[in-house]
Design an enzyme around this catalytic site. Structure first.
Site, PDB file in Angstrom:
ATOM      1  N   GLY A 182     -25.493   3.103   3.530  1.00 12.19           N
ATOM      2  CA  GLY A 182     -24.559   3.671   2.559  1.00 12.19           C
ATOM      3  C   GLY A 182     -24.893   3.149   1.178  1.00 12.19           C
ATOM      4  N   VAL A 183     -25.578   3.987   0.383  1.00 13.54           N
ATOM      5  CA  VAL A 183     -25.959   3.530  -0.956  1.00 13.54           C
ATOM      6  C   VAL A 183     -25.233   4.384  -2.004  1.00 13.54           C
ATOM      7  CG1 VAL A 183     -28.115   2.331  -0.481  1.00 13.54           C
ATOM      8  CG2 VAL A 183     -28.141   4.823  -0.621  1.00 13.54           C
ATOM      9  N   GLY A 184     -23.908   4.378  -1.884  1.00 11.99           N
ATOM     10  CA  GLY A 184     -23.057   5.076  -2.840  1.00 11.99           C
ATOM     11  C   GLY A 184     -22.758   4.162  -4.012  1.00 11.99           C
ATOM     12  N   LYS A 185     -21.507   4.211  -4.493  1.00 10.61           N
ATOM     13  CA  LYS A 185     -21.144   3.470  -5.703  1.00 10.61           C
ATOM     14  C   LYS A 185     -21.411   1.967  -5.557  1.00 10.61           C
ATOM     15  CE  LYS A 185     -16.891   5.142  -6.014  1.00 10.61           C
ATOM     16  NZ  LYS A 185     -16.862   6.204  -4.984  1.00 10.61           N
ATOM     17  N   GLY A 206     -23.038   0.376  -2.695  1.00  9.74           N
ATOM     18  CA  GLY A 206     -24.318   0.081  -2.033  1.00  9.74           C
ATOM     19  C   GLY A 206     -25.494   0.080  -2.991  1.00  9.74           C
ATOM     20  N   HIS A 207     -25.515   1.014  -3.933  1.00  9.41           N
ATOM     21  CA  HIS A 207     -26.704   1.080  -4.787  1.00  9.41           C
ATOM     22  C   HIS A 207     -26.774  -0.094  -5.767  1.00  9.41           C
ATOM     23  CE1 HIS A 207     -24.714   2.923  -8.353  1.00  9.41           C
ATOM     24  NE2 HIS A 207     -25.828   2.623  -8.980  1.00  9.41           N
ATOM     25  N   LYS A 211       0.862  -1.177   0.000  1.00 12.87           N
ATOM     26  CA  LYS A 211       0.000   0.000   0.000  1.00 12.87           C
ATOM     27  C   LYS A 211       0.898   1.225   0.000  1.00 12.87           C
ATOM     28  CE  LYS A 211      -4.518   1.011   0.559  1.00 12.87           C
ATOM     29  NZ  LYS A 211      -5.725   0.286   0.213  1.00 12.87           N
TER      30      LYS A 211
HETATM   31  P1  NAI Z   1     -19.070   5.876  -1.847  1.00 15.28           P
HETATM   32  O1  NAI Z   1     -18.404   7.057  -1.254  1.00 15.28           O
HETATM   33  O2  NAI Z   1     -19.520   5.907  -3.268  1.00 15.28           O
HETATM   34  O3  NAI Z   1     -20.377   5.493  -0.968  1.00 15.28           O
HETATM   35  C1  NAI Z   1     -20.432   5.579   0.402  1.00 15.28           C
HETATM   36  C2  NAI Z   1     -21.827   6.075   0.752  1.00 15.28           C
HETATM   37  O4  NAI Z   1     -21.953   6.057   2.167  1.00 15.28           O
HETATM   38  C3  NAI Z   1     -22.089   7.505   0.300  1.00 15.28           C
HETATM   39  O5  NAI Z   1     -23.325   7.570  -0.419  1.00 15.28           O
HETATM   40  C4  NAI Z   1     -22.145   8.294   1.602  1.00 15.28           C
HETATM   41  O6  NAI Z   1     -23.044   9.387   1.546  1.00 15.28           O
HETATM   42  C5  NAI Z   1     -22.625   7.234   2.564  1.00 15.28           C
HETATM   43  N1  NAI Z   1     -22.332   7.518   3.967  1.00 15.28           N
HETATM   44  C6  NAI Z   1     -21.235   8.116   4.508  1.00 15.28           C
HETATM   45  N2  NAI Z   1     -21.338   8.172   5.832  1.00 15.28           N
HETATM   46  C7  NAI Z   1     -22.513   7.575   6.161  1.00 15.28           C
HETATM   47  C8  NAI Z   1     -23.172   7.323   7.382  1.00 15.28           C
HETATM   48  N3  NAI Z   1     -22.646   7.688   8.536  1.00 15.28           N
HETATM   49  N4  NAI Z   1     -24.382   6.700   7.340  1.00 15.28           N
HETATM   50  C9  NAI Z   1     -24.926   6.334   6.159  1.00 15.28           C
HETATM   51  N5  NAI Z   1     -24.342   6.543   4.968  1.00 15.28           N
HETATM   52  C10 NAI Z   1     -23.163   7.161   4.973  1.00 15.28           C
HETATM   53  O7  NAI Z   1     -18.085   4.655  -1.584  1.00 15.28           O
HETATM   54  P2  NAI Z   1     -18.127   3.196  -2.225  1.00 15.28           P
HETATM   55  O8  NAI Z   1     -17.149   3.100  -3.332  1.00 15.28           O
HETATM   56  O9  NAI Z   1     -19.541   2.786  -2.470  1.00 15.28           O
HETATM   57  O10 NAI Z   1     -17.527   2.321  -1.032  1.00 15.28           O
HETATM   58  C11 NAI Z   1     -18.297   1.978   0.107  1.00 15.28           C
HETATM   59  C12 NAI Z   1     -17.408   1.220   1.079  1.00 15.28           C
HETATM   60  O11 NAI Z   1     -16.913   0.046   0.452  1.00 15.28           O
HETATM   61  C13 NAI Z   1     -16.180   2.006   1.562  1.00 15.28           C
HETATM   62  O12 NAI Z   1     -15.913   1.659   2.889  1.00 15.28           O
HETATM   63  C14 NAI Z   1     -15.069   1.477   0.672  1.00 15.28           C
HETATM   64  O13 NAI Z   1     -13.801   1.600   1.279  1.00 15.28           O
HETATM   65  C15 NAI Z   1     -15.489   0.033   0.511  1.00 15.28           C
HETATM   66  N6  NAI Z   1     -14.958  -0.607  -0.687  1.00 15.28           N
HETATM   67  C16 NAI Z   1     -15.229  -0.087  -1.936  1.00 15.28           C
HETATM   68  C17 NAI Z   1     -14.714  -0.707  -3.062  1.00 15.28           C
HETATM   69  C18 NAI Z   1     -15.030  -0.211  -4.441  1.00 15.28           C
HETATM   70  O14 NAI Z   1     -14.736  -0.910  -5.410  1.00 15.28           O
HETATM   71  N7  NAI Z   1     -15.674   0.950  -4.598  1.00 15.28           N
HETATM   72  C19 NAI Z   1     -13.843  -1.895  -2.958  1.00 15.28           C
HETATM   73  C20 NAI Z   1     -13.692  -2.406  -1.604  1.00 15.28           C
HETATM   74  C21 NAI Z   1     -14.212  -1.744  -0.527  1.00 15.28           C
END
Ligand code: NAI
Length: 361
Positions: free
Chosen positions: A188-191, A193-194, A88
């Site tokens: 958490g329904v970001g990238k 979650g959704h 890392k």
């Molecule tokens: P993202 O930033 O697109 O989505 C995270 C979502 O969580 C956002 O919509 C945000 O508004 C929401 N959020 C933040 N704090 C919150 C809270 N206290 N309560 C409810 N919702 C909250 O990130 P992404 O890419 O979807 O990643 C989500 C998790 O998965 C992160 O922990 C990331 O490290 C992990 N991850 C992601 C990978 C990927 O390929 N994108 C790969 C492996 C792990």
């Protein structure tokens, strides 16, 4: 010798968390680059792990984070069945203020200087466009855009992998590999979650969501009015009807405050570092909650970036990510046999694979 160096040397050579093969301190005064590249292990192959760009409070904190994250990647890559060790990098500073093409190119030259012992990718604070720049200086940068030979966004396969882990959890606990008729709460329904929500709906689950961002919630409820949204994670985890809790936001979701009140029988989500501190895995087990280890079920992303080195092929990656189902089941079986929580069983299996590769077993 400063205290900082003392601290690093202690962690590296003496602490139980140490044992890293190599740590490289990088500096380029012209661009303001200060970075740490930590290689935990190359026993299984070149160390693979992303580059975090973050305004660390101290340089010692940056080194400690790099060491910790690199070690975590050894376990994650081993459990994902990849021929990669763990590494890392962290770049010290506020990316909003100091990120520049010059700095990323200087960083790329340091990655090049390791001659393939370390393969980099995106992490917090770095994006596909940044990796395109870093890649101009070396052959060992993944997470690039499709226009530059990369695989782009890794969320699709990450969500798919988490869904496989959840199916395995259902199989282990309820005897069928489906979430049909179960209530799943996604925090958490970001990238990631959704997309997970889409898999769950397709499988016939009831879904409850929460997110601090209203637009993220609306994107889903507009499309799927049958989905319930609740105000916050506190509310979500206490819902009496919850069968599965999927933390998909930040780390530390499972802690001394949340574990006693979680109503779900399964925890399986994408977030990294869900266990706030050692011992939480046992608290979950004591409450009869089945925990699918985060670094095992969220490995779809790293499976994708590893594939870039061989010329990205989505179907090949999807087939590898589908194996997360079998891996998760194997972890639950090992946990039962050894009488330990699944998180500890995952660590044991990963350590065994690394030791075998090293010829230590
Ligand atoms: P993202 O930033 O697109 O989505 C995270 C979502 O969580 C956002 O919509 C945000 O508004 C929401 N959020 C933040 N704090 C919150 C809270 N206290 N309560 C409810 N919702 C909250 O990130 P992404 O890419 O979807 O990643 C989500 C998790 O998965 C992160 O922990 C990331 O490290 C992990 N991850 C992601 C990978 C990927 O390929 N994108 C790969 C492996 C792990």
């Amino acid at each position: 010798m400063t205290d900082v160096t003392d601290g690093v040397l202690h962690t590296l050579f003496q602490s139980e968390q140490g044992g890293h093969e190599q740590v490289v301190l990088c500096q380029d005064r012209a661009s303001g680059l200060k970075a740490v590249i930590a290689i935990h292990s190359t026993a299984l192959g070149p160390a693979l792990g992303g580059t975090r760009f973050y305004p660390y409070a101290t340089e010692e904190a940056a080194v400690a984070d790099a060491l910790n994250l690199a070690r975590g990647m050894s376990y994650k890559n081993a459990m994902a069945g990849l021929d990669h060790g763990g590494g890392k990098a962290v770049i010290i500073g506020d990316p909003e203020k100091i990120k520049s093409e010059e700095l990323l190119l200087a960083y790329g030259r340091f990655v090049a200087s390791l001659g393939g012992r370390y393969v980099t990718a995106c992490d917090v604070g770095t994006y596909v466009a940044d990796m395109d720049v870093v890649a101009r200086e070396n052959r060992w940068t993944t997470g690039r855009s499709p226009e530059n030979g990369g695989a782009g966004d890794s969320s699709v396969l990450t969500a798919f992998g988490v869904f496989q882990g959840m199916r395995a959890s259902a199989q282990h606990l309820w005897g069928a590999p489906t979430l049909r008729g179960r209530t799943v709460g996604v925090a958490g329904v970001g990238k990631v979650g959704h997309i997970l929500v889409e898999h769950l709906l397709e499988d016939g689950a009831q879904v409850v969501i929460t997110d601090v961002r209203e637009d993220s919630v609306r994107r889903i409820t507009d499309k799927h009015p049958e989905i319930t949204a609740v105000a916050d994670t506190e509310t979500l985890i206490r819902l009496p009807e919850l069968d599965v809790y999927a933390p998909c936001a930040l780390g530390g979701a499972l802690n001394d405050g949340t574990v006693p009140v979680v109503t779900a029988k399964v925890v399986c989500g994408a977030a990294n570092n869900q266990l706030a501190h050692p011992g939480v895995e046992k608290d979950l087990a004591d409450r009869g909650i089945l925990y699918a280890p985060d670094y095992v079920v969220n490995a779809g992303g790293v499976i994708q970036v590893a594939d870039e080195l061989h010329g990205f092929d989505f179907d090949r990656c999807k087939a590898k990510a589908a194996k997360i189902y079998d891996t998760t089941l194997a972890i639950f079986a090992r946990a039962k046999t050894d009488g330990i929580p699944p998180a500890a069983a995952a660590d044991r299996i990963a350590e065994q694979r690394i030791a075998e590769a090293r010829g230590a077993l």
